[in-house]
Every structure is written in C-alpha cells, then in structure tokens.
Design an enzyme around this catalytic site. Structure first.
Site, PDB file in Angstrom:
ATOM      1  N   GLU A 269     -22.513  23.162  88.561  1.00 40.51           N
ATOM      2  CA  GLU A 269     -21.400  23.535  89.079  1.00 40.51           C
ATOM      3  C   GLU A 269     -20.416  22.206  88.196  1.00 40.51           C
ATOM      4  OE1 GLU A 269     -18.225  24.568  92.521  1.00 40.51           O
ATOM      5  OE2 GLU A 269     -19.694  23.355  93.112  1.00 40.51           O
ATOM      6  N   LYS A 350     -16.287  31.964  91.258  1.00 39.57           N
ATOM      7  CA  LYS A 350     -16.841  31.429  92.655  1.00 39.57           C
ATOM      8  C   LYS A 350     -15.469  32.137  93.435  1.00 39.57           C
ATOM      9  CE  LYS A 350     -17.228  27.276  94.949  1.00 39.57           C
ATOM     10  NZ  LYS A 350     -17.255  25.460  94.847  1.00 39.57           N
ATOM     11  N   CYS A 384     -22.027  27.460  94.155  1.00 42.88           N
ATOM     12  CA  CYS A 384     -21.886  26.181  95.234  1.00 42.88           C
ATOM     13  C   CYS A 384     -21.563  26.786  96.787  1.00 42.88           C
ATOM     14  CB  CYS A 384     -21.171  25.242  95.002  1.00 42.88           C
ATOM     15  SG  CYS A 384     -21.355  23.584  95.793  1.00 42.88           S
TER      16      CYS A 384
END
Length: 521
Positions: A269, A350, A384
């Site tokens: 990331e 995300k 993440c």
C-alpha cells in the site's frame, strides 16, 4: 436473399453481461428485491455453464440462474437464502446429481416471445448434457394469497391446483412444462406475500439420465490451475532522485518474481509515496498527496506494460488517485490497481481510510468490492485497514475469490499485528489464501510516512492440506526482500468441500446475512 442474424438467442452469461442483467432484475423486481451486481458475478464465476441470458437484437431481455447440488440437499426443507448461498450461487458439488434452478426472469416488454419457455428448455438441455438425474426448483404460487381463506394449508391449495379445481398461472405453466410438484417449502421467500412465503418444490426427471454416470460435474478444479505461484514484495521506502529510479526498483522486483515463474506479484500500500522524496522541500500532507496523485497516469501505464512484458499478474499496491464525482467535485481515494498479464487493469478502492489517512491526507472512502477474474482463478483485493472488516472478505469470497491480496502500510509493530491477525482470520473463516505485502524503510521528508514496520506473508487456512501454522511463506521483519510460495488450489477446493471444518458451507443463513447496498457496484 442475404443471410440475417438471429434476433433472439439464448446463450451463456458472461461477467460483461452483469450490468445489463442487474438492470433487468431491477426492472422486474424493483431495486429492493433485485440481484446485486456482486451476486450476479458470483453466480457466473461459481458456475458459468449454468447461467443464461436471452438476448433480443443485442438487448438482454431474460435471465436464468442454476447450480448443481445433491438430491438430498434439493429435497430437504430449505429457504431461498440457504440454498443459493445468499444469492451468489454455489460451485457445483462434485457429488451433485440434480440441476437446481433459482432464477428465471423476463423483461415484461418481451413476454410474448416465449422467452421463459426457451430458458426452461435450456435448463433441460444442460441437465442432459451433464447427465444429471433431473431438475429441481422452488416455484411461486401467486394465486395462494387470494384463496388462503379457502385453503389455510398451502398443501391443500397445491392439491386443488393439481386436481384442476383451481388455476394458478405459475404452477400450471410449470406443470405444463413437464415439472411435477413434490411438496411445499414453507418460508422459502418470506417476502413473497402473494405466495404466503411458500413455494412449490418442482422436479423434472431426466429421461436420458444413466443409472450410474461417471461424468464429473464442472467444478472450479476444471477451470483453474492446480497450483499457483505467488510472490510478495516487502518494498523499501528510500529517498530517490527521480521517477526513473522508482520505476527501476519496481521493475527489479517484477523481474525477480517473473524469473521464478510466479503467476502473481504483489506490492505494498502507498509505496508510490516514495516519489515524494524527489522533492527537496518538505511538503505539507495534503499538498504531498495532491502531488503524488499527478503521477497516476504514468504509474498505471508503466505497471500495465510490466505485467504484459514480464507475463505476470501484478497487484500494484495502492496509489492515491483523484476521482471526479458526478456533482462536478473531486476527491482523493486510495486505489489498488491490479494489472493482469493480458493487459487489462482493474481498480479496488480502499473503503475504510484510517483515521490518520483522513486527518493528514484528506483521503475519502471509496466504493465497490468486486472480484477480479484472472487466468489463475478469481481474486479479491483489500487495502490494509479493509482487511480488519470481515464483511469485505466474505463479500469477495461469495463472489468466488480463492485468493485475497492485502497491500498494507503500517508504522509500528502493533499496527502491523492488527493487519496480520485479521488476515489470518480471513484465511480461516473464508477458507482462502491471503497474501500480504508491506513497506519498510523511511521517508524523512514526507509527512506521515516517517517509519514503517512489516513482515509480509502468504497465509493459508488452518487445516491438514496446508502448512502447519497457516503460513506458506513470510519475510524477515523490516528487511527489503521477497517471499514466494506455491499455493494448491486443488487442496483449497477440497478443504472447502470436505475439510475438518467447512466454514463456508456451514453458515447459518436462517440466522444471519450481510446485505450490501446497490452502491457497492
């Protein structure tokens, strides 16, 4: 006379048809009760041979969904949610002997073309092709609500229809098509008020079914490789002089992974924030994110070329990207780009920015959680913090994902362990592989990217076919390196079917489910 194209065709549905099927479903059922695009993708990925569309002059006007299950499952009491895996369909059961239909819908503007009749015929052809015993489905009984006072027991209403004392448009249509009522399924679709929540279990016996067929049903094992090699890069954040230096580092790791004949290589990331170190002055956080977003076009083109030239699928970490909104405004989102070796590019936004991302960089949460079909089977990407929300992983696995890739960026060990523990849990509860990739090193002149901690890993379910501790490979802490492992998709699919535990099969759809809004795409 010149040859002309057929106006109406029945064909297998493809993932490209999903938007059109979704629109048809909304038109027929309304938005609240229609299939989501994710559910439709899951149906097609889990059993592509069993999903059909009717196409009239290039417009999809009909949809039919099926799956292959055992007769025991088909004939025991069940609900629509239970039997259809929440609408996502099922991978064909290796011991399956019955074709189960769970959707037929036709555009109301085209109902005089006997499209429903054609779709039912297609089901029969599919059943005979795979030499199955027959076709089962639960049909509506929309006339029941009007006669409920006369027939309080839905079984008595069904008998009255069979005795021709009462006419029910749907039941009569299905019986005329050769289907035999086998009983009532109570609470099959509780929201179906016209049917009182009930459904008629219908069955068609395949007259051509052999007594003992050795023909296997088309499971995922026939569509994906037995084994996939994956590589995860633990990328070192360091000061660079130019974007060419950054691309040289990235190409080095792609080359290494390709030399080992890896099918996938994954980067961390926000690893593109290394590009900010080319600026000699210390940028403020929001200014820095705006600056790195200007590299998006070049980054995507470069990684796309790497995937094709090195013949490898690249999960390209994540990169801050400016997105134009419908209201004329725009915002920065953290987007993971996946570059397949056929040249296609896929985005995974995300969904959950961390508090520090929102505070320092003004990054907004994205939308969509779509599985990505690849030449090595369907995959999903979670960036993440997204891995710490179990709904997202389950949503991707429901669509057919066998492997989940998690690019991450954590500053110290506790933050890293949150990601690691959650990813291991996702592997166990979804019976899938999870591949993590983190950054190490530091960028002293880049706000909020000062220090990093990572131990990148390739994680497995915890069962006998896999490594003892559920870790196929991992890296030393805070070291620039690469980890590579061979992952058996055969073992994964076997474990889902007959493992010591079967988390996916044993879910209680009668107790709970997670519903995604239409906005997820």
């Amino acid at each position: 006379m010149d040859n002309t194209k057929a106006k109406l065709i029945i064909r297998e549905a493809t993932v490209d048809d999903v938007p059109a099927i979704a629109r048809l479903s909304v038109k027929v059922y309304g938005r609240a009760d229609s299939f989501t695009r994710a559910e439709l993708r899951g149906q097609i990925i889990n059993f592509p041979e069993g999903q059909f569309v009717a196409e009239y002059e290039g417009t999809i006007v009909g949809h039919c969904a099926t799956m292959i299950i055992t007769a025991d499952l088909a004939f025991k009491p069940h609900t629509w949610e239970e039997i259809t895996n929440g609408g996502y369909g099922r991978i064909p059961d290796p011991d399956g002997d019955v074709l189960y239909g769970f959707e037929v819908c036709v555009d109301p503007d085209y109902r005089r073309l006997r499209i429903g009749q054609r779709l039912y015929r297609k089901r029969k052809e599919l059943c005979q092709h795979f030499e199955l015993k027959g076709i089962a489905f639960a049909g509506r009984m929309p006339g029941y609500a009007r006669r409920k006072r006369t027939y309080p027991n839905p079984t008595d209403y069904l008998q009255a229809v069979m005795d021709k004392k009462v006419r029910d448009q749907v039941i009569n249509f299905q019986m005329n098509g050769g289907f035999e009522p086998r009983g009532i399924l109570r609470d099959y679709i509780p929201k179906d008020k016209d049917s009182g929540g009930n459904a008629v279990l219908m069955y068609w016996t395949n007259p051509l079914a052999p007594r003992d067929t050795g023909k296997s049903v088309p499971g995922l094992k026939e569509r994906v490789p037995s084994q996939v090699r994956v590589a995860t890069v633990q990328f070192m954040m360091r000061k660079i002089e130019s974007i060419d230096d950054f691309e040289e580092q990235v190409e080095y790791w792609v080359d290494v992974a390709a030399d080992y004949e890896s099918d996938f290589v994954v980067f961390p990331e926000l690893f593109t924030l290394a590009l900010l170190s080319t600026d000699n002055r210390k940028l403020q956080p929001v200014e820095a994110i705006e600056k790195v977003a200007t590299y998006t076009e070049r980054f995507v083109k470069f990684m796309q070329n790497m995937a094709v030239s090195y013949n490898i699928n690249i999960v390209g970490g994540s990169h801050p990207t400016r997105i134009d909104l419908e209201d004329g405004k725009s915002e920065i989102r953290n987007i993971a780009y996946t570059f397949l070796r056929d040249g296609s590019v896929h985005e995974s936004q995300k969904l959950h920015p961390t508090p520090s991302e929102a505070k320092w960089w003004n990054i907004k949460g994205g939308y969509g959680a779509n599985v990505i079909p690849t030449d090595c089977g369907p995959i999903g990407v979670m960036v993440c913090y997204d891995s710490e929300f179990p709904e997202l992983a389950r949503h991707l696995v429901n669509q057919g994902a066998l492997m989940l890739f998690v690019p991450f960026c954590t500053d110290e060990r506790r933050g890293y362990l949150r990601v690691r523990y959650c990813c291991q849990a996702r592997a166990v509860e979804n019976q899938c592989y999870v591949v993590t990739s983190g950054v190490v090193g530091n960028l002293p002149n880049v706000e909020n990217m000062d220090v990093h901690y990572a131990e990148s890993a390739i994680l497995t379910p915890s069962d006998f076919p896999f490594s003892r501790d559920g870790v196929a490979a991992d890296t030393a802490p805070n070291t620039e390196t690469i980890a590579i492992a061979d992952l058996s998709l055969d073992s994964l699919l076997t474990a889902r079917q007959s493992g010591a535990v079967r988390n996916l099969r044993d879910r209680r759809f009668d107790l709970y489910r997670v519903e995604w809004t239409q906005a997820q795409g």
